[in-house]
Design a protein around this motif. Structure first.
Motif, short mmCIF file in Angstrom:
data_model
loop_
_atom_site.label_atom_id
_atom_site.label_comp_id
_atom_site.label_asym_id
_atom_site.label_seq_id
_atom_site.Cartn_x
_atom_site.Cartn_y
_atom_site.Cartn_z
N ASN A 106 0.83 -1.20 0.00
CA ASN A 106 0.00 0.00 0.00
C ASN A 106 0.87 1.26 0.00
OD1 ASN A 106 -2.54 1.53 0.37
ND2 ASN A 106 -1.71 1.95 2.40
N ASN A 107 1.94 1.25 0.79
CA ASN A 107 2.83 2.42 0.82
C ASN A 107 3.41 2.68 -0.56
OD1 ASN A 107 2.35 2.76 3.54
ND2 ASN A 107 4.15 1.60 4.20
N ASP A 131 -4.99 6.97 -14.00
CA ASP A 131 -6.17 6.26 -13.48
C ASP A 131 -5.80 4.88 -12.96
OD1 ASP A 131 -7.70 8.42 -14.15
OD2 ASP A 131 -8.44 7.58 -16.05
N LEU A 132 -4.87 4.20 -13.67
CA LEU A 132 -4.45 2.88 -13.21
C LEU A 132 -3.73 2.96 -11.86
CD1 LEU A 132 -4.11 -0.13 -13.73
CD2 LEU A 132 -2.00 0.40 -15.01
N ALA A 133 -2.90 3.98 -11.68
CA ALA A 133 -2.20 4.15 -10.41
C ALA A 133 -3.18 4.44 -9.28
CB ALA A 133 -1.19 5.27 -10.54
N GLU A 134 -4.23 5.22 -9.59
CA GLU A 134 -5.23 5.52 -8.57
C GLU A 134 -5.99 4.26 -8.15
OE1 GLU A 134 -9.18 8.38 -7.90
OE2 GLU A 134 -8.16 8.33 -9.85
N THR A 135 -6.33 3.44 -9.14
CA THR A 135 -7.05 2.19 -8.85
C THR A 135 -6.20 1.27 -8.00
OG1 THR A 135 -8.28 2.35 -10.93
CG2 THR A 135 -8.18 0.19 -9.87
N GLU A 136 -4.91 1.15 -8.34
CA GLU A 136 -4.02 0.29 -7.58
C GLU A 136 -3.82 0.80 -6.15
OE1 GLU A 136 -0.51 0.15 -9.91
OE2 GLU A 136 -1.24 -1.43 -11.26
N ALA A 137 -3.79 2.12 -5.98
CA ALA A 137 -3.64 2.70 -4.64
C ALA A 137 -4.86 2.39 -3.78
CB ALA A 137 -3.43 4.20 -4.74
#
Length: 340
Positions: A106-107, A131-137
């Protein structure tokens, strides 16, 4: 052939006839009088514990230690039983490791999303990459929450290997043996608390209308001082077999010498009625016959009476006497004097 009841009754009449004028006229007497007294109702009751429970296993394993047995007193939160915790400890360690991994992922996901948020205005990354980075976060955050929940569950399962008393009380039954393998849901110990007790009785339907919030109940257990209470619950439905209504009377806390399963007498009073009470010494008891020596113009005559309650050396007369009758104070003395 005459029945035994007829022969016995004839014998009583003969005895009564023979005792007329038998007792001397100078015997000490008491004058019968009536008085308005409360109508008293007495019921059979049973003492039961308000807090009583059977502890069951919430995890599986082998019984490692038993610290209490039947009739032992247990303090609240005291450890009463331990179960092997090999599997539960391993599950807890795995859940703890999974949480650490989820936190690390998560970090990293949060840092990657922050970097892309700074690069996107410069055109260095596309909208799809952001958007992909936001979803993964967000997924990494959810994974941390799930790992924490799994850790809590694993910790609780591990805690279940140590069984503690839910309240202070007495052990009434032990359902397992040392070394026995148990499964989830299996009974371990039964017990009750001595702190909160109540009396349970069945009230006939005819008394429902006279019981209200101001009714004072009195409970007597084995000749102890009466316990009085207005804290009761009267059930609103009747038993289909006896057609009586159950009542629960809560007793004051921490009363000594009160144990579940004991018999008791539960009583209450309502209204008033005229009653005749005489000293118990005035009553002559001969088998099933209850009688008094009634003073008449011809002397003393044995007069049969029907008795009711007895209390404090007095007995209630339901029939056989009228107000202003004079009776011998000591019936047995009258009988002995008459035999001389």
């Amino acid at each position: 052939m005459q029945s035994l009841a007829t022969v016995f009754f004839t014998g009583l009449l003969t005895f009564a006839a023979n005792t007329v004028d038998a007792a001397p006229a100078d015997l000490e007497t008491v004058t019968v009088s009536s008085a308005m007294t409360p109508i008293h109702v007495e019921l059979d009751a049973v003492i039961e514990a308000v807090d009583a429970a059977t502890l069951a296993a919430q995890t599986s394993g082998r019984v490692l230690s038993l610290y209490y047995d039947v009739n032992d007193f247990v303090e609240k939160d005291a450890i009463i039983l331990e179960i092997t915790s090999t599997q539960q400890s391993a599950a807890y360690a795995a859940a703890n490791a999974q949480l650490s991994s989820a936190i690390a992922q998560n970090n990293e996901a949060q840092r990657q999303w922050l970097r892309l948020q700074k690069l996107y205005p410069q055109g260095a990354v596309s909208k799809g990459q952001l958007d992909l980075a936001e979803t993964e976060a967000k997924a990494a955050t959810s994974a941390v929450k799930a790992a924490k929940a799994a850790l809590v569950q694993a910790k609780e399962t591990l805690d279940y290997t140590i069984v503690k008393a839910p309240f202070s009380g007495v052990v009434t039954e032990r359902h397992v043996q040392l070394g026995e393998t148990i499964s989830q849901g299996q009974a371990l110990y039964s017990g009750y608390s001595l702190e909160h007790m109540r009396a349970v009785a069945n009230v006939p339907q005819r008394y429902l209308d006279v019981i209200n919030n101001q009714t004072l109940f009195s409970l007597i257990i084995d000749g102890q001082n009466p316990i009085q209470s207005k804290d009761f619950i009267l059930f609103s439905h009747a038993d289909q077999q006896s057609h009586t209504f159950k009542i629960r009377l809560n007793l004051p806390t921490e009363r000594a010498n009160i144990y579940p399963g004991s018999w008791a007498k539960l009583s209450f009073s309502y209204g008033w009625r005229e009653q005749i009470w005489i000293p118990q010494s005035a009553v002559l008891q001969l088998n099933e016959l209850s009688a008094v020596y009634l003073k008449t113009a011809k002397g003393f005559s044995l007069n049969q009476v029907r008795l009711g309650e007895r209390k404090q050396q007095q007995v209630q007369v339901l029939s056989g006497l009228q107000e202003n009758d004079q009776i011998a104070l000591s019936a047995y003395q009258a009988m002995l004097d008459g035999e001389q």
